[in-house]
Scaffold this active site. Structure first.
Site, PDB file in Angstrom:
ATOM      1  CG  ASN A  96      -8.979  -1.481  12.026  1.00 34.17           C
ATOM      2  OD1 ASN A  96      -8.071  -2.121  11.504  1.00 34.17           O
ATOM      3  ND2 ASN A  96      -9.439  -0.362  11.500  1.00 34.17           N
TER       4      ASN A  96
ATOM      5  CD  GLU B 249      -8.931   1.239   7.772  1.00 36.83           C
ATOM      6  OE1 GLU B 249      -8.813   0.315   8.600  1.00 36.83           O
ATOM      7  OE2 GLU B 249      -8.487   2.382   7.963  1.00 36.83           O
TER       8      GLU B 249
ATOM      9  CG  ASP C 260      -0.299  -0.425   2.513  1.00 33.76           C
ATOM     10  OD1 ASP C 260       0.943  -0.449   2.571  1.00 33.76           O
ATOM     11  OD2 ASP C 260      -1.027  -0.736   3.457  1.00 33.76           O
TER      12      ASP C 260
ATOM     13  CG  HIS D 102      -5.909  -2.041   8.796  1.00 31.28           C
ATOM     14  ND1 HIS D 102      -6.092  -0.853   9.451  1.00 31.28           N
ATOM     15  CD2 HIS D 102      -4.567  -2.203   8.703  1.00 31.28           C
ATOM     16  CE1 HIS D 102      -4.921  -0.321   9.745  1.00 31.28           C
ATOM     17  NE2 HIS D 102      -3.972  -1.120   9.308  1.00 31.28           N
TER      18      HIS D 102
HETATM   19  N1  LIG Z   1      -0.923  -0.170   6.157  1.00 32.74           N
HETATM   20  C1  LIG Z   1      -0.180  -0.571   7.300  1.00 32.74           C
HETATM   21  C2  LIG Z   1      -0.399  -2.045   7.537  1.00 32.74           C
HETATM   22  O1  LIG Z   1       0.124  -2.777   6.445  1.00 32.74           O
HETATM   23  C3  LIG Z   1       0.245  -2.459   8.840  1.00 32.74           C
HETATM   24  O2  LIG Z   1       0.117  -3.844   9.016  1.00 32.74           O
HETATM   25  C4  LIG Z   1      -0.387  -1.716   9.979  1.00 32.74           C
HETATM   26  C5  LIG Z   1       0.138  -2.126  11.337  1.00 32.74           C
HETATM   27  O3  LIG Z   1       1.147  -1.266  11.767  1.00 32.74           O
HETATM   28  P1  LIG Z   1       2.202  -1.625  12.875  1.00 32.74           P
HETATM   29  O4  LIG Z   1       3.020  -2.732  12.334  1.00 32.74           O
HETATM   30  O5  LIG Z   1       3.003  -0.372  13.057  1.00 32.74           O
HETATM   31  O6  LIG Z   1       1.435  -2.015  14.073  1.00 32.74           O
HETATM   32  O7  LIG Z   1      -0.139  -0.339   9.775  1.00 32.74           O
HETATM   33  C6  LIG Z   1      -0.497   0.253   8.541  1.00 32.74           C
HETATM   34  O8  LIG Z   1      -1.832   0.621   8.633  1.00 32.74           O
END
Ligand SMILES: N[C@@H]1[C@@H](O)[C@H](O)[C@@H](COP(=O)(O)O)O[C@@H]1O
Length: 242
Positions: A135, A142, A67, A137
């Site tokens: 959440n 989402e 993304d 995702h």
């Molecule tokens: N788009 C990314 C996700 O791909 C990732 O898995 C998520 C979790 O982040 P973290 O690893 O910092 O908890 O954050 C973002 O929203």
């Protein structure tokens, strides 16, 4: 779904890095799916160390990231392209033109279509790394995202904006939209490794593994993928049914 539980983050990251390194050694032109956020950072550090010490060769590897924020180009310090270059790609011997992050600027419809086409022409993704939002995702898909989505532009939920504000000066600076591989794009990959650690992820992990498959918990669709391994620490695994 297979689950591996580690006592600490460091051993988790070493194990995930080993999987990626083995994949590249076994198939030098492996197509890797990469992710951002804090979850994979230790894994990337281990891959860089291995490359420096053992010389694992990435010259034929192709990568696709999940993304990108809409409106941030690759020179922006919070863009996922910048994150990938500085956290991993610049430190391996992979030509940057073999690395792909969705384009968050310009013609977004074209960016989504060409991303899908590029994945197909690369022969599909062999091994995809995933994190998970609190959440549920995956990528930026989402809760409420249809399971049949391909790469698309999505509105970020306020909870995601707030959660990711720690990387920006303030929540107001976090983009409200992103380009993300769709759920169906992710389900097409051959093998998935999902990393989660810390108690903040425990409820999402429980819902993903033990809950129903529902679009209100996007990661729950992974129950239907044929090759998924979760790499968890004890805290992230703490609410799983024994
Ligand atoms: N788009 C990314 C996700 O791909 C990732 O898995 C998520 C979790 O982040 P973290 O690893 O910092 O908890 O954050 C973002 O929203």
């Amino acid at each position: 779904m297979q689950i591996q539980i580690f006592q600490d983050e460091e051993s988790l990251h070493r194990a995930v890095a080993k999987e990626l390194i083995e994949a590249v050694k076994t198939k030098p032109n492996t197509v890797l799916g990469l992710s951002t956020g804090s979850s994979p950072l230790g894994t990337y550090a281990n891959m860089i160390k291995d490359h420096q010490v053992s010389g694992t060769d990435y010259s034929d590897v192709v990568t696709f990231n999940l993304d990108e924020y809409v409106g941030l180009d690759g020179t922006h310090s919070q863009s996922y392209r910048y994150f990938m270059n500085t956290s991993l790609l610049n430190h391996l011997n992979i030509p940057l033109n073999q690395t792909n992050v969705p384009n968050g600027t310009g013609d977004l419809k074209e960016a989504c279509e060409s991303y899908e086409a590029k994945i197909v022409s690369a022969g599909g993704i062999d091994l995809q790394l995933l994190g998970i939002g609190t959440n549920g995702h995956i990528g930026f898909n989402e809760p409420g995202t249809a399971f049949d989505t391909r790469t698309h532009v999505t509105q970020l939920l306020q909870e995601t904006i707030d959660g990711n504000a720690r990387f920006f000066d303030s929540a107001a600076d976090v983009p409200k939209e992103a380009v993300t591989m769709g759920i169906d794009t992710i389900m097409d990959v051959k093998k998935i490794i999902l990393i989660a650690y810390g108690s903040k992820k425990a409820a999402a992990i429980r819902e993903m593994v033990n809950g129903p498959v529902t679009d209100s918990m996007p990661a729950s669709i992974l129950q239907k993928h044929q090759d998924v391994t979760l790499f968890l620490d004890e805290e992230a695994a703490s609410l799983l049914k024994k």
